[in-house]
Design a protein around this motif. Structure first.
Motif, PDB file in Angstrom:
ATOM      1  N   THR A  49       4.730  -6.168  -4.345  1.00  0.00           N
ATOM      2  CA  THR A  49       4.720  -7.858  -4.860  1.00  0.00           C
ATOM      3  C   THR A  49       3.576  -8.287  -3.923  1.00  0.00           C
ATOM      4  OG1 THR A  49       6.625  -8.730  -4.006  1.00  0.00           O
ATOM      5  CG2 THR A  49       6.755  -7.782  -6.055  1.00  0.00           C
ATOM      6  N   ARG A  50       3.128  -7.878  -2.890  1.00  0.00           N
ATOM      7  CA  ARG A  50       2.394  -8.278  -1.844  1.00  0.00           C
ATOM      8  C   ARG A  50       2.974  -9.634  -1.108  1.00  0.00           C
ATOM      9  NH1 ARG A  50      -3.779  -8.366  -4.464  1.00  0.00           N
ATOM     10  NH2 ARG A  50      -2.705 -10.231  -5.421  1.00  0.00           N
ATOM     11  N   ARG A  53       2.647  -6.924   3.811  1.00  0.00           N
ATOM     12  CA  ARG A  53       1.538  -5.917   3.639  1.00  0.00           C
ATOM     13  C   ARG A  53       2.234  -4.590   4.024  1.00  0.00           C
ATOM     14  NH1 ARG A  53      -4.109  -6.146   3.184  1.00  0.00           N
ATOM     15  NH2 ARG A  53      -4.904  -4.388   3.806  1.00  0.00           N
ATOM     16  N   LEU A  66      -3.628  -2.265  -6.015  1.00  0.00           N
ATOM     17  CA  LEU A  66      -3.122  -3.592  -5.801  1.00  0.00           C
ATOM     18  C   LEU A  66      -3.964  -4.398  -4.860  1.00  0.00           C
ATOM     19  CD1 LEU A  66      -0.797  -4.982  -6.805  1.00  0.00           C
ATOM     20  CD2 LEU A  66       0.496  -4.558  -4.587  1.00  0.00           C
ATOM     21  N   LEU A  67      -4.458  -4.059  -3.983  1.00  0.00           N
ATOM     22  CA  LEU A  67      -5.255  -4.700  -3.041  1.00  0.00           C
ATOM     23  C   LEU A  67      -6.793  -5.337  -3.479  1.00  0.00           C
ATOM     24  CD1 LEU A  67      -4.781  -2.746   0.630  1.00  0.00           C
ATOM     25  CD2 LEU A  67      -3.468  -4.802  -0.601  1.00  0.00           C
ATOM     26  N   PRO A  71      -4.857 -12.613  -6.111  1.00  0.00           N
ATOM     27  CA  PRO A  71      -3.728 -12.859  -6.444  1.00  0.00           C
ATOM     28  C   PRO A  71      -3.193 -13.653  -7.784  1.00  0.00           C
ATOM     29  CG  PRO A  71      -4.422 -13.323  -4.050  1.00  0.00           C
ATOM     30  CD  PRO A  71      -5.475 -12.836  -4.829  1.00  0.00           C
TER      31      PRO A  71
END
Length: 72
Positions: A49-50, A53, A66-67, A71
């Protein structure tokens, strides 16, 4: 939503908590993460879920890395 993570390495500094973990969470399925206290369940959730990292590997959400997703 479909989430795939491969070869995840997650840790805090030099302390590796999760090493080379693969995850596949399918759309329309219930998925649980179980394990004893201190086994890294919350750490895995934080990484996918960031909130923290991951050190190595990749996480793909609905076909996108995802990166690369903003956000917001």
């Amino acid at each position: 939503m479909e989430l795939k993570a491969s070869a995840l390495q997650i840790g805090y500094g030099e302390h590796i908590v999760v090493d080379h973990m693969d995850i596949h969470i399918q759309r329309d399925k219930i998925t649980t993460i179980i394990g004893p206290n201190g086994s890294g369940k919350s750490t895995v959730l934080k990484a996918i879920t960031r909130l923290i990292r991951y050190q190595q590997g990749s996480v793909v959400l609905n076909g996108r890395n995802l990166l690369s997703i903003k956000p917001k």
